[in-house]
Design an enzyme around this catalytic site. Structure first.
Site, PDB file in Angstrom:
ATOM      1  N   CYS A 100     -23.585  21.979  17.262  1.00  0.00           N
ATOM      2  CA  CYS A 100     -24.425  22.804  16.389  1.00  0.00           C
ATOM      3  C   CYS A 100     -25.921  22.549  16.661  1.00  0.00           C
ATOM      4  O   CYS A 100     -26.420  22.976  17.696  1.00  0.00           O
ATOM      5  CB  CYS A 100     -24.034  22.591  14.938  1.00  0.00           C
ATOM      6  N   HIS A 255     -18.641  22.316  14.096  1.00  0.00           N
ATOM      7  CA  HIS A 255     -18.677  20.888  13.741  1.00  0.00           C
ATOM      8  C   HIS A 255     -17.287  20.268  13.782  1.00  0.00           C
ATOM      9  O   HIS A 255     -16.647  20.149  12.735  1.00  0.00           O
ATOM     10  CB  HIS A 255     -19.189  20.737  12.304  1.00  0.00           C
ATOM     11  N   GLU A 257     -16.586  17.282  13.949  1.00  0.00           N
ATOM     12  CA  GLU A 257     -16.619  15.987  13.239  1.00  0.00           C
ATOM     13  C   GLU A 257     -16.389  16.158  11.738  1.00  0.00           C
ATOM     14  O   GLU A 257     -16.164  15.190  11.037  1.00  0.00           O
ATOM     15  CB  GLU A 257     -17.956  15.271  13.523  1.00  0.00           C
TER      16      GLU A 257
END
Ligand code: GLN
Length: 282
Positions: A100, A255, A257
């Site tokens: 991102c 994302h 994560e």
């Protein structure tokens, strides 16, 4: 090329100036445990937050997290990290993954950015459109088909990757791979570019910069924002480009994560292992 003792210790950093760095560190640890079950070499992984040049220099690979690219670039500038980061990505060419805001920073060109509004690190010959899908409340989740995950993970290849897009950028144009600053890009309104860097000669022998590879698209979504510059934009059916790779640099708009799905982290750590092996056993 087989693994040797020298490939055993590998250090991966997560740039920890702003944004979702802690989540990446956790998921890297999880990914390393998965990798240990299939890797024939037992490795000694170190995952660390990176805030200084010295910490960066100890790393074999780096993740630049999501957050706010203008904030990350400002803090990097104030803490004298911009040049070391450019050297890491573009001169020594170590594996680097941006998610991102990280993808924005790794682009050679970013639009919807005031001149002087932010610095880029560069490394990917692409132009990104910042905040392509609109504002925070227009954030969304989508199931992605990511072909690169299918090569290795036979058991999980059927399930799509659930991805979170938060004020996400897209790659709106692949730039011609020529050395030096993309001069045409510098003339596009509200667009900033990254300064060019000569690649380290010894590294140039072991790495093929090549073209930008499209690693993932998000089909069927119309861009929230359009402007007059339609050159190079994909049509809606083909989809928006949301994952790319060029040599040592990988970028995703979303994302991974934040979902806890370790598959992309496992895949990327495998790329780091390959790069470390090539570097240490030329
Ligand atoms: N669009 C944001 C930026 O310009 C990035 C958003 C994110 O990382 N979630 O930095």
């Amino acid at each position: 090329m087989g693994s040797t003792e020298r490939d055993v210790n590998i250090t991966v950093g997560v740039l920890a100036l702003q944004g979702a760095f802690n989540e990446h560190v956790q998921l890297l640890r999880h990914a390393a445990r998965i990798l240990a079950t299939k890797d024939t070499t037992e490795r000694d992984w170190t995952f660390k937050e990176v805030r200084t040049e010295q910490e960066l220099l100890s790393c074999d690979g780096l993740i630049i997290p999501g957050g706010e690219s203008t904030a990350i670039s400002l803090v990097a500038q104030r803490s004298n990290m911009l040049e070391p980061l450019r050297d890491f990505v573009k001169v020594t060419r170590k594996p680097t993954w941006g998610t991102c805001a990280g993808l924005i920073l790794l682009a050679e060109s970013a639009n919807r950015t005031k001149k002087g509004g932010q610095e880029l690190i560069g490394g990917l010959d692409v132009r990104v459109n910042r905040n392509h899908f609109g504002r925070q409340i227009e954030s969304f989740e989508a199931d992605l088909d990511l072909p690169f995950l299918k090569d290795n993970h036979a058991s999980t290849q059927q399930s799509p990757f659930r991805a979170i897009f938060i004020r996400a950028p897209i790659v709106e144009k692949l730039l011609p791979t020529v050395s030096g600053i993309q001069e045409d890009e510098a003339t596009v309104d509200d667009t900033v570019i990254a300064p060019s860097r000569p690649i380290d000669e010894s590294v140039a022998k072991t790495i093929n910069l090549g073209d930008v590879e499209i690693m993932g698209t998000l089909p069927g979504r119309t861009a929230a924002i359009r402007d007059d510059d339609t050159t190079g934009r994909l049509d809606v059916e083909a989809g928006d480009i949301i994952a790319v790779r060029q040599a040592n640099v990988f970028g995703t708009s979303f994302h991974p994560e934040l979902t806890g799905d370790p598959r992309i982290h496992v895949w990327w750590l495998e790329q780091v292992v390959k790069a470390v092996s090539q570097r240490r056993n030329p």
